[in-house]
Structures are given as C-alpha cells and as structure tokens.
Design a protein around this motif. Structure first.
Motif, PDB file in Angstrom:
ATOM      1  N   ASP A 190      13.294  13.364   2.255  1.00 25.31           N
ATOM      2  CA  ASP A 190      13.387  12.816   3.615  1.00 25.31           C
ATOM      3  C   ASP A 190      14.565  11.841   3.738  1.00 25.31           C
ATOM      4  N   GLN A 191      15.736  12.327   3.391  1.00 30.54           N
ATOM      5  CA  GLN A 191      16.926  11.481   3.338  1.00 30.54           C
ATOM      6  C   GLN A 191      17.232  10.799   4.676  1.00 30.54           C
ATOM      7  N   LYS A 192      17.006  11.487   5.775  1.00 38.11           N
ATOM      8  CA  LYS A 192      17.360  10.927   7.075  1.00 38.11           C
ATOM      9  C   LYS A 192      16.633   9.625   7.352  1.00 38.11           C
ATOM     10  N   VAL A 193      15.355   9.569   6.972  1.00 37.39           N
ATOM     11  CA  VAL A 193      14.553   8.361   7.194  1.00 37.39           C
ATOM     12  C   VAL A 193      14.603   7.447   5.974  1.00 37.39           C
ATOM     13  N   CYS A 194      14.327   8.020   4.815  1.00 40.30           N
ATOM     14  CA  CYS A 194      14.196   7.212   3.606  1.00 40.30           C
ATOM     15  C   CYS A 194      15.538   6.725   3.067  1.00 40.30           C
ATOM     16  N   GLY A 195      16.594   7.485   3.331  1.00 48.87           N
ATOM     17  CA  GLY A 195      17.898   7.128   2.791  1.00 48.87           C
ATOM     18  C   GLY A 195      18.798   6.399   3.757  1.00 48.87           C
ATOM     19  N   ALA A 196      18.238   5.969   4.889  1.00 53.07           N
ATOM     20  CA  ALA A 196      19.050   5.262   5.882  1.00 53.07           C
ATOM     21  C   ALA A 196      19.592   3.944   5.333  1.00 53.07           C
ATOM     22  N   GLY A 232     -16.371 -22.995  -0.831  1.00 53.22           N
ATOM     23  CA  GLY A 232     -15.284 -23.532  -0.018  1.00 53.22           C
ATOM     24  C   GLY A 232     -15.205 -22.789   1.299  1.00 53.22           C
ATOM     25  N   LYS A 233     -14.036 -22.822   1.920  1.00 47.27           N
ATOM     26  CA  LYS A 233     -13.884 -22.231   3.245  1.00 47.27           C
ATOM     27  C   LYS A 233     -14.075 -20.717   3.208  1.00 47.27           C
ATOM     28  N   ASP A 234     -14.346 -20.166   4.382  1.00 50.66           N
ATOM     29  CA  ASP A 234     -14.482 -18.720   4.511  1.00 50.66           C
ATOM     30  C   ASP A 234     -13.120 -18.116   4.845  1.00 50.66           C
ATOM     31  N   PHE A 235     -13.033 -16.805   4.781  1.00 55.35           N
ATOM     32  CA  PHE A 235     -11.806 -16.117   5.168  1.00 55.35           C
ATOM     33  C   PHE A 235     -11.562 -16.253   6.664  1.00 55.35           C
ATOM     34  N   ASP A 236     -10.296 -16.227   7.043  1.00 56.68           N
ATOM     35  CA  ASP A 236      -9.920 -16.208   8.448  1.00 56.68           C
ATOM     36  C   ASP A 236     -10.107 -14.791   8.968  1.00 56.68           C
ATOM     37  N   LYS A 237     -11.132 -14.590   9.761  1.00 59.41           N
ATOM     38  CA  LYS A 237     -11.467 -13.245  10.240  1.00 59.41           C
ATOM     39  C   LYS A 237     -10.430 -12.692  11.215  1.00 59.41           C
ATOM     40  N   LYS A 238      -9.552 -13.558  11.742  1.00 57.11           N
ATOM     41  CA  LYS A 238      -8.569 -13.118  12.729  1.00 57.11           C
ATOM     42  C   LYS A 238      -7.317 -12.526  12.085  1.00 57.11           C
ATOM     43  N   THR A 239      -7.153 -12.740  10.786  1.00 56.74           N
ATOM     44  CA  THR A 239      -5.962 -12.257  10.101  1.00 56.74           C
ATOM     45  C   THR A 239      -5.973 -10.732  10.005  1.00 56.74           C
ATOM     46  N   LYS A 240      -4.868 -10.105  10.425  1.00 51.81           N
ATOM     47  CA  LYS A 240      -4.748  -8.654  10.318  1.00 51.81           C
ATOM     48  C   LYS A 240      -4.293  -8.290   8.907  1.00 51.81           C
ATOM     49  N   LEU A 241      -5.050  -7.414   8.278  1.00 52.50           N
ATOM     50  CA  LEU A 241      -4.712  -6.980   6.927  1.00 52.50           C
ATOM     51  C   LEU A 241      -4.068  -5.609   7.007  1.00 52.50           C
ATOM     52  N   GLU A 242      -2.759  -5.597   6.878  1.00 50.90           N
ATOM     53  CA  GLU A 242      -2.000  -4.361   7.049  1.00 50.90           C
ATOM     54  C   GLU A 242      -0.932  -4.232   5.965  1.00 50.90           C
ATOM     55  N   ILE A 243      -0.631  -3.002   5.648  1.00 52.41           N
ATOM     56  CA  ILE A 243       0.558  -2.677   4.856  1.00 52.41           C
ATOM     57  C   ILE A 243       1.296  -1.597   5.623  1.00 52.41           C
ATOM     58  N   ASP A 244       2.557  -1.848   5.894  1.00 52.96           N
ATOM     59  CA  ASP A 244       3.365  -0.895   6.652  1.00 52.96           C
ATOM     60  C   ASP A 244       4.180  -0.024   5.701  1.00 52.96           C
ATOM     61  N   GLN A 245       4.313   1.231   6.076  1.00 51.64           N
ATOM     62  CA  GLN A 245       5.212   2.159   5.386  1.00 51.64           C
ATOM     63  C   GLN A 245       6.405   2.357   6.309  1.00 51.64           C
ATOM     64  N   LYS A 246       7.454   1.601   6.013  1.00 50.08           N
ATOM     65  CA  LYS A 246       8.599   1.548   6.915  1.00 50.08           C
ATOM     66  C   LYS A 246       9.870   1.731   6.108  1.00 50.08           C
ATOM     67  N   GLY A 247      10.673   2.733   6.495  1.00 50.03           N
ATOM     68  CA  GLY A 247      11.869   3.018   5.724  1.00 50.03           C
ATOM     69  C   GLY A 247      11.523   3.526   4.341  1.00 50.03           C
ATOM     70  N   ARG A 259       8.741   8.402  10.691  1.00 48.02           N
ATOM     71  CA  ARG A 259       8.418   9.698  11.299  1.00 48.02           C
ATOM     72  C   ARG A 259       8.400  10.777  10.226  1.00 48.02           C
ATOM     73  N   VAL A 260       7.745  10.451   9.113  1.00 50.62           N
ATOM     74  CA  VAL A 260       7.556  11.390   8.005  1.00 50.62           C
ATOM     75  C   VAL A 260       6.135  11.213   7.478  1.00 50.62           C
ATOM     76  N   ASN A 261       5.656  12.189   6.748  1.00 49.21           N
ATOM     77  CA  ASN A 261       4.334  12.097   6.133  1.00 49.21           C
ATOM     78  C   ASN A 261       4.384  11.202   4.900  1.00 49.21           C
ATOM     79  N   HIS A 262       3.298  10.455   4.696  1.00 52.24           N
ATOM     80  CA  HIS A 262       3.124   9.661   3.480  1.00 52.24           C
ATOM     81  C   HIS A 262       1.777  10.008   2.871  1.00 52.24           C
ATOM     82  N   ASN A 263       1.582   9.586   1.614  1.00 53.10           N
ATOM     83  CA  ASN A 263       0.281   9.748   0.965  1.00 53.10           C
ATOM     84  C   ASN A 263      -0.060   8.446   0.249  1.00 53.10           C
TER      85      ASN A 263
END
Length: 261
Positions: free
Chosen positions: A73-79, A108-123, A146-150
């Motif tokens: 996927d050179q067009k996306v991954c190799g940009a 101790g304190k609890d986790f912040d429930k408002k925090t978004k836990l995300e990992i992006d696959q970008k580039g 705009r490519v498939n990932h696994n």
C-alpha cells in the motif's frame, strides 16, 4: 486398529498442547513486564493527594533510528518515511514512551471514565505507540487510512485479539479484559512493520512519557511507594524500584536515566 488411532491422536494433541504452552511461555519470557498489586485495588475518594512527577532521559550514544521498509500500500503507507519507534529520543536525551507507575498502591482514585481510549492506524503506523488500558474498559481501534488493517494483540493472560479492520470501518471497539497484563505487543498482520504496545492495568497510577520525557502521577494518597518503569528497549527497574514518599498535598520529583538493555 481403532485403539491405535485413538492413542496416536491423544499423543498428537498432547504434544500440540505442550508445544503451544512452551511457545507462549517463551514469548512471555522475552518481554519484561510490569508488576501489578497482589491485592485487588480499591477505588476511593482522595482528599489532598500528592503528585509524583519527573523526566526520563536516555544515557549513552543515541543510535540512529532505523528506517522501516514499506512493502505494501505504497500510496498510503509510503507517503512519509517511517522509523522504528522502539527508541525515540528527543531534545536533551528525553526518552519517549516510557511507562512510569506505582507498583504497590492498593487504594486511591478511580479511573477517569471520560477519557477516550483509542489507538489510531494512521499513515500505516499505530498512534500512540504505547497505550494504557484500564481493566473492564474497551479500547477502540481507529482506521484513518483508506486501506485494510489487521489488529493482532498477542495476549497470553487475556484472550488474544486478531481482527481485520477494513478501510471502510473507521472505528472498531475491542472487548474489555478482566486481568492485568502487559505490556503486550500489538502488530498489523497486513503491514508487518506496524507495531505498538498495550498494557491492561488495575489502577490509574500509570503514565507514559511524552516527547519531552515527562510524566506525572496526580492525586496520590499520602504514603510510601515503589515507583517502577518499563521501556521497550531499556527494560525495567523491577529488581530495584525507586522508593518515594508522598506527603498530603505535596509534590515529589523522581527522574530516571535509562540505558539500552
């Protein structure tokens, strides 16, 4: 004849099982892990808690970052050029992507429930490279390409993840896990150079250093603690964690200097 076949099948299955366990144990042994509290963590209100902060730096000659070979996927991954992120050293030898955490905190304190836990696959790279995930909380995988990932997360204690995320699926929530584990390596089976780490943690006193090597743990109950670190290329201080004393409303500074293991 029938008995012979059944016996042979039993032996074959037993060998496969032993082989699988051996492989899992071997993989786990190659990765230094975090230390989690023996007792179940108890969330509670923290009044006049303290703060632990510091900077993690790299010691020694900084090796040149290895350029990654883009094979698909050179067009996306190799940009843009991509480099191995196992050792990211910034200005002043600041060391990014180091986990710093309290080893022996029991309440101790609890986790912040408002925090978004995300990992992006970008580039065709994971962002962030190291992600902390609370137990019983879903991680959402994003696909900005705009490519498939696994997505392949090589858990041993929890159920491994191996799911395709197509180019049309922008968000893919993963199942929450119940047991502390990690850091666990994550890969993309389609783009072999993509790698990251996730850590499933039982309490919120974990931080990952930024590009300046900085970390902060806030609202820490007053007391004495062991402060640990983990870094992909520099290892851990599991055998000799730092001792810190937190006073009510006070601030403790604890810096670390790490070498390649």
């Amino acid at each position: 004849m029938k008995s012979y076949l059944l016996a042979s099948l039993t032996v074959l299955l037993a060998c496969c099982f032993v082989g699988s366990v051996f492989a899992a144990d071997s993989d786990a042994g190659e990765v230094e892990t975090l230390i989690f509290p023996e007792k179940k963590y108890k969330p509670m209100a923290v009044n006049n808690g303290g703060t632990i902060s510091g900077v993690v730096k790299f010691e020694g000659d900084v090796p040149e970052m290895k350029k990654l070979e883009i094979t698909k996927d050179q067009k996306v991954c190799g940009a843009e050029e991509k480099f191995d992120e196992s050792l990211v050293v910034g200005e002043g030898n600041a060391l990014k992507n180091t986990i710093v955490y309290l080893i022996d905190v029991s309440e101790g304190k609890d986790f912040d429930k408002k925090t978004k836990l995300e990992i992006d696959q970008k580039g065709c790279r994971f962002e962030p490279h190291v992600q902390i995930i609370p137990l019983d909380t879903r991680l959402t995988m994003l696909n900005s390409d705009r490519v498939n990932h696994n997505v392949h997360i090589f858990s041993v204690i929890n159920t491994p993840v191996n799911k395709q995320q197509t180019k049309n699926r922008k968000k893919m929530p993963l199942a929450a896990v119940k047991k502390a584990e990690g850091p666990v390596p994550m890969k993309c089976d389609i783009h072999g150079w993509m790698s990251a780490w996730v850590a499933y943690v039982p309490h919120p006193y974990f931080a990952v250093t930024n590009e300046k090597g900085e970390f902060t743990l806030e609202d820490v109950p007053a007391g004495e603690y062991k402060l640990g670190y983990w870094h992909e290329a520099c290892g851990t201080n599991n055998e000799a964690p730092a001792a810190v004393t937190v006073e009510a409303g006070g601030t403790v500074t604890q810096d670390f200097t790490l070498k390649l293991k």
